[in-house]
Design a protein around this motif. Structure first.
Motif, PDB file in Angstrom:
ATOM      1  N   SER A   1      -6.809   1.543  -6.865  1.00  0.00           N
ATOM      2  CA  SER A   1      -6.629   1.277  -5.430  1.00  0.00           C
ATOM      3  C   SER A   1      -5.337   1.969  -4.996  1.00  0.00           C
ATOM      4  CB  SER A   1      -6.520  -0.239  -5.162  1.00  0.00           C
ATOM      5  OG  SER A   1      -5.239  -0.715  -5.569  1.00  0.00           O
ATOM      6  N   TYR A  25      -0.047 -10.358  -3.186  1.00  0.00           N
ATOM      7  CA  TYR A  25       0.088 -10.617  -1.756  1.00  0.00           C
ATOM      8  C   TYR A  25       0.790  -9.438  -1.084  1.00  0.00           C
ATOM      9  CZ  TYR A  25       1.148 -12.935   2.630  1.00  0.00           C
ATOM     10  OH  TYR A  25       1.226 -13.249   3.959  1.00  0.00           O
ATOM     11  N   GLU A  26       0.139  -8.879  -0.062  1.00  0.00           N
ATOM     12  CA  GLU A  26       0.764  -7.797   0.713  1.00  0.00           C
ATOM     13  C   GLU A  26       1.778  -8.439   1.661  1.00  0.00           C
ATOM     14  OE1 GLU A  26      -1.865  -4.654   2.441  1.00  0.00           O
ATOM     15  OE2 GLU A  26      -3.429  -5.867   1.545  1.00  0.00           O
ATOM     16  N   HIS A  35      -5.056 -11.024  -2.424  1.00  0.00           N
ATOM     17  CA  HIS A  35      -6.038 -10.466  -3.351  1.00  0.00           C
ATOM     18  C   HIS A  35      -5.927 -11.149  -4.706  1.00  0.00           C
ATOM     19  CE1 HIS A  35      -6.154  -7.061  -0.491  1.00  0.00           C
ATOM     20  NE2 HIS A  35      -4.827  -7.158  -0.498  1.00  0.00           N
ATOM     21  N   ARG A  75      -8.622 -12.849   1.271  1.00  0.00           N
ATOM     22  CA  ARG A  75      -8.513 -12.839   2.737  1.00  0.00           C
ATOM     23  C   ARG A  75      -7.490 -11.769   3.080  1.00  0.00           C
ATOM     24  NH1 ARG A  75      -3.634 -15.865   3.469  1.00  0.00           N
ATOM     25  NH2 ARG A  75      -3.444 -17.633   2.058  1.00  0.00           N
ATOM     26  N   PRO A  76      -7.334 -11.424   4.366  1.00  0.00           N
ATOM     27  CA  PRO A  76      -6.372 -10.373   4.678  1.00  0.00           C
ATOM     28  C   PRO A  76      -5.021 -10.639   3.987  1.00  0.00           C
ATOM     29  CG  PRO A  76      -7.559 -10.977   6.651  1.00  0.00           C
ATOM     30  CD  PRO A  76      -8.004 -11.930   5.578  1.00  0.00           C
ATOM     31  N   ARG A  77      -4.505  -9.636   3.325  1.00  0.00           N
ATOM     32  CA  ARG A  77      -3.235  -9.630   2.586  1.00  0.00           C
ATOM     33  C   ARG A  77      -3.292 -10.296   1.213  1.00  0.00           C
ATOM     34  NH1 ARG A  77       1.254  -7.842   5.240  1.00  0.00           N
ATOM     35  NH2 ARG A  77       0.995  -7.530   7.457  1.00  0.00           N
ATOM     36  N   THR A 106     -10.584  -9.012  -2.929  1.00  0.00           N
ATOM     37  CA  THR A 106      -9.832  -9.514  -1.769  1.00  0.00           C
ATOM     38  C   THR A 106     -10.307 -10.923  -1.392  1.00  0.00           C
ATOM     39  OG1 THR A 106      -9.400  -7.302  -1.003  1.00  0.00           O
ATOM     40  CG2 THR A 106      -9.229  -9.033   0.654  1.00  0.00           C
ATOM     41  N   GLU A 122       4.856  -9.192   4.306  1.00  0.00           N
ATOM     42  CA  GLU A 122       5.199  -8.643   5.615  1.00  0.00           C
ATOM     43  C   GLU A 122       6.636  -8.184   5.588  1.00  0.00           C
ATOM     44  OE1 GLU A 122       3.889 -11.027   9.122  1.00  0.00           O
ATOM     45  OE2 GLU A 122       3.021 -12.275   7.532  1.00  0.00           O
ATOM     46  N   ARG A 126       0.862  -1.193   0.000  1.00  0.00           N
ATOM     47  CA  ARG A 126       0.000   0.000   0.000  1.00  0.00           C
ATOM     48  C   ARG A 126       0.890   1.232   0.000  1.00  0.00           C
ATOM     49  NH1 ARG A 126      -5.262  -1.226   0.401  1.00  0.00           N
ATOM     50  NH2 ARG A 126      -5.702  -3.263   1.331  1.00  0.00           N
TER      51      ARG A 126
END
Ligand code: UTP
Length: 288
Positions: free
Chosen positions: A198, A245-246, A182, A178-180, A176, A248, A160
């Motif tokens: 976005s 994928y966001e 897409h 699930r969290p992270r 999306t 970490e 982001r």
């Protein structure tokens, strides 16, 4: 899917880092004392990659040389009993299996990936842009490979970004999962802020399937005669599920002057033998 090969793109001009990149490819510029290219090769190896394919511009062989033995230097270090340094030098010669492909003109990321087609063959592969470097709990590429393996699909790294940065990147439209995680349903290269779908930007790590090669080959050069990787990804996402994928962790843009400087500080502070002096220096400058 099992990914064995990583393609590292290192045939660009590095104009943002001139004059440092005039003679030395910017991929050789260091993060503290390690060339950026070595940092990303180590990330690939730590992620389970077995073979590295370097895409180079002809005549700029320094990047490959960094991973070959340096007999003169090794002999001198041995004679002078500098065993620690000898280990550091020899480590670079033994990191991975290397292959090369050449891009004769810097005609864009898509074009650069296409030059690795023969070396990759008919198997999934990773793509690494060595001016993006990451620091996190797990290698960024490993995080993507985990998704690619469980979803059996290609995946790209996402971050982001603030509004002021949007027009520098490929920006994606997503559904999306699930969290992270897409699914990518659209993407635009360097959009103006009001046309961005976005705030999720594509970063320099990808796990791709070989069916992207014909799509890249069929791609029409855009502005500046470049073949964009984003166009190939968009075509791929129309044919099969493509994920983002966001990851970490922290990301540094070494191709940018401020990113280059913050990387030196960020990675310098992680080195126990350097951290105290660096922190003391930063305190002094910040308080003056
Ligand atoms: P960049 O766009 O950041 O690199 O590409 P650049 O074009 O060299 O840099 P600037 O914008 O002029 O300062 C990311 C990576 O992709 C490679 C670059 O070497 C860099 O590592 N690249 C880029 C290629 O291999 N071929 C290209 O045609 C473009």
């Amino acid at each position: 899917m099992k990914v064995r090969k990583a393609v590292i793109l290192a045939a660009g001009m590095g104009t943002r880092m001139l004059p440092a990149s005039k003679v030395i490819p910017k991929e050789i510029l260091p993060v503290v004392d390690k060339p950026a290219i070595q940092v990303v090769v180590e990330e690939a190896v730590a992620s389970g990659i077995e073979e590295i394919i370097l895409v180079l511009s002809p005549g700029r062989t320094t990047v490959l040389q960094h991973f070959q033995s340096a007999p003169e230097l090794e002999r001198l270090l041995e004679q002078r009993l500098k065993h620690d340094l000898l280990d550091i030098v020899r480590h670079t010669n033994r990191l991975a299996r290397f292959n090369t492909a050449h891009q004769h003109e810097p005609l864009g990321l898509g074009h650069a990936v296409l030059q690795a087609r023969e070396a990759v063959g008919d198997e999934p592969f990773a793509v690494i842009l060595p001016d993006d470097i990451f620091d996190g709990p797990r290698p960024c590429l490993r995080q993507l490979l985990d998704i690619a393996e469980t979803e059996d699909a290609p995946v790209v790294a996402l971050l982001r970004v603030p509004p002021s940065e949007i027009s520098k990147y490929g920006i994606v439209a997503v559904k999306t999962v699930r969290p992270r995680l897409h699914q990518l349903i659209g993407m635009v290269e360097k959009p103006p802020l009001d046309q961005a779908p976005s705030d999720l930007a594509i970063m320099g790590r990808y796990v791709l399937t070989p069916d992207i090669f014909p799509l890249l080959a069929a791609g029409k050069p855009g502005a500046g005669g470049e073949i964009q990787l984003t166009d190939g990804l968009l075509a791929l996402s129309a044919r099969r599920k493509l994920y983002g994928y966001e990851f970490e962790g922290e990301r540094y843009d070494l191709g940018d002057r401020v990113g280059f400087l913050t990387a030196q500080i960020g990675f310098g502070l992680k080195r126990p033998e350097l951290a105290d002096r660096l922190r003391a220096y930063l305190k002094t400058v910040l308080s003056s």
